[in-house]
Design a protein around this motif. Structure first.
Motif, mmCIF file in Angstrom:
data_model
loop_
_atom_site.group_PDB
_atom_site.id
_atom_site.type_symbol
_atom_site.label_atom_id
_atom_site.label_comp_id
_atom_site.label_asym_id
_atom_site.label_seq_id
_atom_site.Cartn_x
_atom_site.Cartn_y
_atom_site.Cartn_z
ATOM 1 N N ALA A 189 56.493 37.686 19.356
ATOM 2 C CA ALA A 189 57.156 37.329 20.612
ATOM 3 C C ALA A 189 58.632 37.725 20.633
ATOM 4 O O ALA A 189 59.173 38.057 21.687
ATOM 5 C CB ALA A 189 57.009 35.830 20.866
ATOM 6 N N ILE A 190 59.293 37.693 19.468
ATOM 7 C CA ILE A 190 60.728 37.966 19.462
ATOM 8 C C ILE A 190 61.070 39.369 18.959
ATOM 9 O O ILE A 190 62.197 39.832 19.153
ATOM 10 C CB ILE A 190 61.504 36.935 18.622
ATOM 11 N N ALA A 191 60.101 40.067 18.342
ATOM 12 C CA ALA A 191 60.408 41.385 17.792
ATOM 13 C C ALA A 191 59.261 42.375 17.945
ATOM 14 O O ALA A 191 59.374 43.513 17.489
ATOM 15 C CB ALA A 191 60.771 41.265 16.311
ATOM 16 N N GLY A 192 58.192 41.982 18.607
ATOM 17 C CA GLY A 192 57.015 42.838 18.698
ATOM 18 C C GLY A 192 57.207 44.019 19.629
ATOM 19 O O GLY A 192 57.883 43.929 20.649
ATOM 20 N N PHE A 193 56.590 45.144 19.248
ATOM 21 C CA PHE A 193 56.607 46.373 20.055
ATOM 22 C C PHE A 193 55.182 46.895 20.144
ATOM 23 O O PHE A 193 54.442 46.913 19.156
ATOM 24 C CB PHE A 193 57.496 47.432 19.394
ATOM 25 N N GLU A 194 54.803 47.333 21.348
ATOM 26 C CA GLU A 194 53.471 47.921 21.499
ATOM 27 C C GLU A 194 53.510 48.968 22.597
ATOM 28 O O GLU A 194 54.144 48.792 23.641
ATOM 29 C CB GLU A 194 52.425 46.862 21.825
#
Length: 223
Positions: free
Chosen positions: A37-42
């Motif tokens: 939630a605070i650092a995810g990338f997709e």
């Protein structure tokens, strides 16, 4: 008593005495979800002319939980929509730099409103649980200091007619190096906006003989 799940990030909220022997595993899963939630990338592939629904599943890695969503390279030939789930409160960054015809793209909550991406750039937005709200530059507070503006950055196309007024110009703030050639036209300057105290070098027209002033000042005497 069975576990419940948090409303925004869908973390597992374990009841007292529950999950003996698996509590550590479930806690680690929750920490991974917080990390997403605070650092995810997709990277998300869109389909032109259709809706792509991002999802947020209970206690499992999900694309709608990521902080940063980058849309894969695509040309949008028709109205295209991306939705995030209703009833969550979360901040997002949407990377649309690989999207051609981005004005065909709307990003919104499933049942609420959102915004249209007006350029192939990066957008910030937050969901308030009902709608997805774009964080645009013209809604932010604060001021831009002179040091933050590159030389020749202010061009004629960026200045509305009569936008330059006396109250908006600090004394001695108009420097030649900061003005692109031929970008300041009569239409861009309100009447009486440029006064002697606004200029580094003073320009005087008078019937009197020159007096005072500094090197570089211009004085026209007429009779």
């Amino acid at each position: 008593m069975a576990s419940t799940y948090s409303s925004d990030l869908k973390l597992e909220l374990m009841a007292t005495g529950e999950n003996a022997g698996t509590w550590g595993t479930k806690t680690n899963t929750n920490l991974e979800l917080v990390q997403q939630a605070i650092a995810g990338f997709e990277s998300i592939a869109l389909s032109s002319g259709s809706t792509t629904a991002l999802v947020m599943s209970n206690a499992s890695i999900s694309n709608a939980r990521n902080m940063i969503i980058k849309f894969a390279t695509i040309t949008l030939s028709g109205a295209t929509t991306v939705t995030i789930p209703d009833s969550i409160e979360k901040f997002y960054i949407f990377d649309c730099t690989a999207v051609t015809n981005p004005t065909n793209l709307t990003i919104k909550t499933a049942s609420g409103t959102g915004f249209v991406t007006n350029s192939s750039k990066i957008f910030a937005a937050y969901s308030d649980g009902t709608n997805l709200n774009e964080v645009s530059l013209d809604t932010l507070g604060g001021t831009i200091g002179t040091i933050s503006i590159a030389d020749d950055a202010v061009t004629s196309a960026k200045i509305a007619d009569d936008a330059v007024i006396s109250a908006a110009i600090a004394d001695n703030a108009v420097l030649t190096v900061n003005i692109s050639n031929v970008n300041v036209t009569t239409a861009k300057i309100a009447n009486d906006a440029v006064t002697a105290d606004k200029l580094q070098r003073k320009f005087t027209i008078s019937t009197s003989s020159p007096s005072g002033g500094s090197d570089g000042d211009i004085w026209f005497k007429y009779s």
